[in-house]
Design a protein around this motif. Structure first.
Motif, PDB file in Angstrom:
ATOM      1  N   SER A   4     -23.506  -1.137 -11.799  1.00  0.00           N
ATOM      2  CA  SER A   4     -22.914  -0.656 -10.539  1.00  0.00           C
ATOM      3  C   SER A   4     -22.960  -1.733  -9.442  1.00  0.00           C
ATOM      4  O   SER A   4     -22.222  -1.665  -8.468  1.00  0.00           O
ATOM      5  CB  SER A   4     -23.635   0.606 -10.072  1.00  0.00           C
ATOM      6  OG  SER A   4     -25.024   0.349 -10.013  1.00  0.00           O
ATOM      7  N   TYR A  27      -4.565  -1.052 -13.366  1.00  0.00           N
ATOM      8  CA  TYR A  27      -5.966  -1.494 -13.378  1.00  0.00           C
ATOM      9  C   TYR A  27      -6.501  -1.753 -11.974  1.00  0.00           C
ATOM     10  O   TYR A  27      -6.979  -2.845 -11.665  1.00  0.00           O
ATOM     11  CB  TYR A  27      -6.112  -2.759 -14.237  1.00  0.00           C
ATOM     12  CG  TYR A  27      -6.100  -2.466 -15.718  1.00  0.00           C
ATOM     13  CD1 TYR A  27      -7.004  -1.575 -16.266  1.00  0.00           C
ATOM     14  CD2 TYR A  27      -5.188  -3.075 -16.561  1.00  0.00           C
ATOM     15  CE1 TYR A  27      -7.000  -1.291 -17.623  1.00  0.00           C
ATOM     16  CE2 TYR A  27      -5.177  -2.791 -17.926  1.00  0.00           C
ATOM     17  CZ  TYR A  27      -6.090  -1.895 -18.436  1.00  0.00           C
ATOM     18  OH  TYR A  27      -6.083  -1.617 -19.775  1.00  0.00           O
ATOM     19  N   THR A  28      -6.368  -0.749 -11.119  1.00  0.00           N
ATOM     20  CA  THR A  28      -6.771  -0.875  -9.711  1.00  0.00           C
ATOM     21  C   THR A  28      -7.423   0.426  -9.282  1.00  0.00           C
ATOM     22  O   THR A  28      -6.944   1.505  -9.677  1.00  0.00           O
ATOM     23  CB  THR A  28      -5.498  -1.167  -8.857  1.00  0.00           C
ATOM     24  OG1 THR A  28      -4.991  -2.447  -9.240  1.00  0.00           O
ATOM     25  CG2 THR A  28      -5.780  -1.159  -7.366  1.00  0.00           C
ATOM     26  N   ASN A  29      -8.479   0.335  -8.513  1.00  0.00           N
ATOM     27  CA  ASN A  29      -9.054   1.555  -7.928  1.00  0.00           C
ATOM     28  C   ASN A  29      -8.115   1.992  -6.804  1.00  0.00           C
ATOM     29  O   ASN A  29      -7.976   1.313  -5.788  1.00  0.00           O
ATOM     30  CB  ASN A  29     -10.465   1.284  -7.400  1.00  0.00           C
ATOM     31  CG  ASN A  29     -11.078   2.546  -6.810  1.00  0.00           C
ATOM     32  OD1 ASN A  29     -10.510   3.162  -5.907  1.00  0.00           O
ATOM     33  ND2 ASN A  29     -12.218   2.928  -7.324  1.00  0.00           N
ATOM     34  N   LEU A  30      -7.465   3.132  -7.012  1.00  0.00           N
ATOM     35  CA  LEU A  30      -6.354   3.493  -6.125  1.00  0.00           C
ATOM     36  C   LEU A  30      -6.813   3.809  -4.708  1.00  0.00           C
ATOM     37  O   LEU A  30      -6.108   3.471  -3.748  1.00  0.00           O
ATOM     38  CB  LEU A  30      -5.567   4.663  -6.730  1.00  0.00           C
ATOM     39  CG  LEU A  30      -4.965   4.369  -8.122  1.00  0.00           C
ATOM     40  CD1 LEU A  30      -4.164   5.565  -8.617  1.00  0.00           C
ATOM     41  CD2 LEU A  30      -4.088   3.121  -8.127  1.00  0.00           C
ATOM     42  N   SER A  31      -7.996   4.415  -4.552  1.00  0.00           N
ATOM     43  CA  SER A  31      -8.415   4.699  -3.171  1.00  0.00           C
ATOM     44  C   SER A  31      -8.909   3.422  -2.493  1.00  0.00           C
ATOM     45  O   SER A  31      -8.606   3.185  -1.322  1.00  0.00           O
ATOM     46  CB  SER A  31      -9.440   5.821  -3.113  1.00  0.00           C
ATOM     47  OG  SER A  31     -10.499   5.554  -3.980  1.00  0.00           O
ATOM     48  N   ALA A  32      -9.638   2.565  -3.249  1.00  0.00           N
ATOM     49  CA  ALA A  32     -10.093   1.298  -2.652  1.00  0.00           C
ATOM     50  C   ALA A  32      -8.886   0.461  -2.209  1.00  0.00           C
ATOM     51  O   ALA A  32      -8.952  -0.255  -1.208  1.00  0.00           O
ATOM     52  CB  ALA A  32     -10.942   0.519  -3.651  1.00  0.00           C
ATOM     53  N   HIS A  33      -7.793   0.577  -2.948  1.00  0.00           N
ATOM     54  CA  HIS A  33      -6.608  -0.232  -2.596  1.00  0.00           C
ATOM     55  C   HIS A  33      -6.074   0.107  -1.209  1.00  0.00           C
ATOM     56  O   HIS A  33      -5.495  -0.742  -0.535  1.00  0.00           O
ATOM     57  CB  HIS A  33      -5.515  -0.042  -3.654  1.00  0.00           C
ATOM     58  CG  HIS A  33      -4.417  -1.046  -3.533  1.00  0.00           C
ATOM     59  ND1 HIS A  33      -4.600  -2.381  -3.841  1.00  0.00           N
ATOM     60  CD2 HIS A  33      -3.136  -0.939  -3.104  1.00  0.00           C
ATOM     61  CE1 HIS A  33      -3.477  -3.035  -3.612  1.00  0.00           C
ATOM     62  NE2 HIS A  33      -2.570  -2.194  -3.162  1.00  0.00           N
ATOM     63  N   LYS A  52       0.834  -1.216   0.000  1.00  0.00           N
ATOM     64  CA  LYS A  52       0.000   0.000   0.000  1.00  0.00           C
ATOM     65  C   LYS A  52       0.859   1.252   0.000  1.00  0.00           C
ATOM     66  O   LYS A  52       0.508   2.270  -0.575  1.00  0.00           O
ATOM     67  CB  LYS A  52      -0.902   0.012   1.233  1.00  0.00           C
ATOM     68  CG  LYS A  52      -1.967  -1.056   1.165  1.00  0.00           C
ATOM     69  CD  LYS A  52      -2.890  -0.947   2.336  1.00  0.00           C
ATOM     70  CE  LYS A  52      -3.829  -2.131   2.366  1.00  0.00           C
ATOM     71  NZ  LYS A  52      -5.035  -1.857   3.097  1.00  0.00           N
ATOM     72  N   HIS A  69      -0.512   0.443  -8.444  1.00  0.00           N
ATOM     73  CA  HIS A  69      -1.021  -0.746  -9.139  1.00  0.00           C
ATOM     74  C   HIS A  69      -1.736  -0.427 -10.445  1.00  0.00           C
ATOM     75  O   HIS A  69      -2.563   0.493 -10.490  1.00  0.00           O
ATOM     76  CB  HIS A  69      -2.016  -1.493  -8.233  1.00  0.00           C
ATOM     77  CG  HIS A  69      -1.349  -2.323  -7.195  1.00  0.00           C
ATOM     78  ND1 HIS A  69      -1.024  -3.638  -7.400  1.00  0.00           N
ATOM     79  CD2 HIS A  69      -0.916  -2.014  -5.959  1.00  0.00           C
ATOM     80  CE1 HIS A  69      -0.436  -4.108  -6.312  1.00  0.00           C
ATOM     81  NE2 HIS A  69      -0.342  -3.152  -5.426  1.00  0.00           N
ATOM     82  N   LYS A  91     -21.954  -4.706  -9.904  1.00  0.00           N
ATOM     83  CA  LYS A  91     -20.725  -5.485 -10.152  1.00  0.00           C
ATOM     84  C   LYS A  91     -20.928  -6.961  -9.816  1.00  0.00           C
ATOM     85  O   LYS A  91     -20.157  -7.555  -9.043  1.00  0.00           O
ATOM     86  CB  LYS A  91     -19.554  -4.917  -9.358  1.00  0.00           C
ATOM     87  CG  LYS A  91     -19.245  -3.494  -9.738  1.00  0.00           C
ATOM     88  CD  LYS A  91     -17.914  -3.069  -9.175  1.00  0.00           C
ATOM     89  CE  LYS A  91     -17.548  -1.708  -9.720  1.00  0.00           C
ATOM     90  NZ  LYS A  91     -16.684  -0.912  -8.957  1.00  0.00           N
ATOM     91  N   TYR A 149     -12.798   2.648 -20.052  1.00  0.00           N
ATOM     92  CA  TYR A 149     -11.904   2.905 -18.920  1.00  0.00           C
ATOM     93  C   TYR A 149     -10.432   2.962 -19.324  1.00  0.00           C
ATOM     94  O   TYR A 149      -9.592   3.416 -18.547  1.00  0.00           O
ATOM     95  CB  TYR A 149     -12.123   1.880 -17.787  1.00  0.00           C
ATOM     96  CG  TYR A 149     -11.968   0.425 -18.181  1.00  0.00           C
ATOM     97  CD1 TYR A 149     -13.086  -0.361 -18.443  1.00  0.00           C
ATOM     98  CD2 TYR A 149     -10.718  -0.168 -18.277  1.00  0.00           C
ATOM     99  CE1 TYR A 149     -12.954  -1.692 -18.806  1.00  0.00           C
ATOM    100  CE2 TYR A 149     -10.579  -1.498 -18.629  1.00  0.00           C
ATOM    101  CZ  TYR A 149     -11.703  -2.256 -18.899  1.00  0.00           C
ATOM    102  OH  TYR A 149     -11.567  -3.573 -19.257  1.00  0.00           O
TER     103      TYR A 149
END
Ligand SMILES: Cc1ncc(COP(=O)(O)O)c(C=O)c1O
Length: 453
Positions: free
Chosen positions: A395, A17-23, A10, A15, A397, A163
């Motif tokens: 949404s 193909y990653t949601n940066l805040s979710a990571h 972290k 990363h 998913k 995307y």
């Protein structure tokens, strides 16, 4: 935080193909080692790698012969290059082997380091070709909606997924995206598959004429569209498209980065679907992903024009430091040797019978609108209503949730656009392992159904 690696991931890793805040909120999924079709995470879970990593680790995760090939080459010559008439034995041997297994019209190979680079290079070659033929206006590339061709400025422009474009000012090269050959979703009421492909070919021709054929250089297509959702073209699609391309002197580039090397049952996807490319891009299973390597194969016709261009400009002025890297080339040679010894196309063809049976059976599941596959690649398109094909709100998913349930059953799947889950196991998988994999897919679908109930 469970361990120092997770914490440092972290802190330091950006990363793809990653949601940066979710990571920042989630624990990273750290893979530590592998064997056969299995990988282990840092919590000790043993998972089936149902996606061969990223559609690439065809020979699984502990093929000693590839390790030995790399070690031997590193000891002998860890680096040399192919610029300015220099060459290496592994690059020569690999190119020869590739042309031997490629469709008959393929004549030369340009080696690079990844799929995106291969696609970029194919576009540069097409532009160089048309300049050499004194057709400077003929530069636009036609790609397809939902295509995946990579992420560099040119290959990302060709990719037809929002995307990949959003936030990056792509497309940034002259590209048009035409219709997707996904009959299940795009076919009109009452239309047969044959009428559908006629319509797609006709739409393509109308687009070409509207844009001016003298400005269109090439059409790029994955034989099976992978990352866009494992979309399999109806029979006859490529022949109809190719008739239009031939009429307007437009080159066909087959992007074989996923399909190449037996994934669809023939050595190349273009052979499975009867396409006759002028250029082919390859990567991934070329080295079973043990080394980063890709390439562009070109026909004699394209090569001859390039020779003219090189005479005009003094050289073919393009190359990467690591293109044709001797260690990567040595590993790719050994990969091709293994494919040949194990008769990989026959192996895939025979195993694909069980793969498709198990996939077809899942079409009965209440959540599955369509189960589609060829060779050892497939997908399940998730729907709320099988009759109307209505989907769950994107949404929600749902496909991503199914992939999460699969992971809890020790199986790695991949959610793809269009709310599908993809399956692309290592080609070395056997009957027993295939059955275990599909049993786990079923468990994940049942978990999802229970959660939605
Ligand atoms: C068909 C296709 N082309 C190109 C690429 C890009 O390859 P890379 O990720 O090695 O750049 C991919 C990657 O998945 C692909 O599926």
């Amino acid at each position: 935080m469970r361990n120092a690696h997770a914490e440092h991931d972290k802190k330091y890793v950006l990363h793809p193909y990653t949601n940066l805040s979710a990571h920042q909120e989630l624990d990273p999924f750290i893979i530590t080692h592998g064997e056969g079709i299995y990988v282990w995470d840092d919590q000790g879970n043993k998972l089936i790698e149902g996606m061969s990593g990223l559609w690439c680790a065809s020979l699984g995760f502990n093929e000693q012969r590839l390790v030995d090939a790399a070690t031997k080459q590193m000891q002998k010559l860890p680096f040399s290059h192919l610029f300015s008439h220099r060459s290496t034995e592994p690059a020569i041997e690999l190119s020869q082997k590739l042309i031997e297994i490629a469709p008959d019209n393929m004549a030369k190979v340009f080696l690079v380091n990844s799929g995106s680079e291969a696609v970029d290079m194919a576009i540069k070659i097409v532009w160089y070709y048309n300049n050499a033929l004194d057709r400077p206006k003929k530069k636009k590339i036609i790609s397809r909606k939902r295509a995946y061709h990579g992420i560099t400025i040119a290959s990302g422009s060709l990719t037809g997924l929002p995307y990949v474009h959003d936030g990056f000012d792509l497309p940034a090269i002259p590209v048009m995206h035409t219709e997707t050959p996904h009959f299940y979703r795009e076919g009109q009421t009452g239309e047969t598959e044959d009428q559908f492909t006629d319509r797609l070919a006709q739409t393509l021709e109308e687009q070409i004429i509207a844009e001016d054929p003298d400005t269109i250089a090439a059409f790029i297509a994955e034989p099976v569209m992978g990352a866009g959702g494992v979309l399999i073209p109806p029979a006859g699609y490529f022949q109809k498209i190719q008739t239009v391309l031939d009429k307007h002197d437009i080159l066909l580039i087959c992007d074989e980065v996923i399909c190449g090397f037996a994934r669809t049952g023939e050595m190349f996807g273009s052979q499975t679907f009867n396409a006759k490319p002028d250029l082919m891009t390859i990567a991934k299973q070329l080295s079973s992903a043990y080394q980063p390597i890709g390439g562009v194969m070109i026909s004699e016709k394209v090569y001859e024009a390039m020779v003219k261009g090189s005479d005009r400009h003094g050289m073919f002025g393009s190359g990467n430091t690591y293109g044709g890297h001797p260690v990567a080339a040595a590993v790719a040679i050994e990969t091709l040797n293994i494919y040949k010894e194990r008769n990989i196309t026959d192996h895939v063809k025979s195993l694909s019978v069980l793969f498709q049976q198990r996939l077809d059976a899942l079409a009965e599941h209440p959540l599955v609108g369509q189960a589609r596959g060829v060779g050892l690649i497939g997908a399940l398109e998730i729907v709320k209503d099988k009759e109307t094909k209505e989907q769950y709100p994107l949404s929600d998913k749902v496909a991503a949730q199914i992939a999460n349930y699969a992971r809890a059953h020790n199986l790695i799947l991949r959610p793809t656009p269009g709310d599908s889950v993809a399956l692309c196991p290592p080609l070395i998988i056997n009957d027993k392992e295939l059955n275990i994999m599909f049993d786990r897919v079923e468990l994940a679908l049942n978990d999802m159904s229970a959660a939605l109930a």
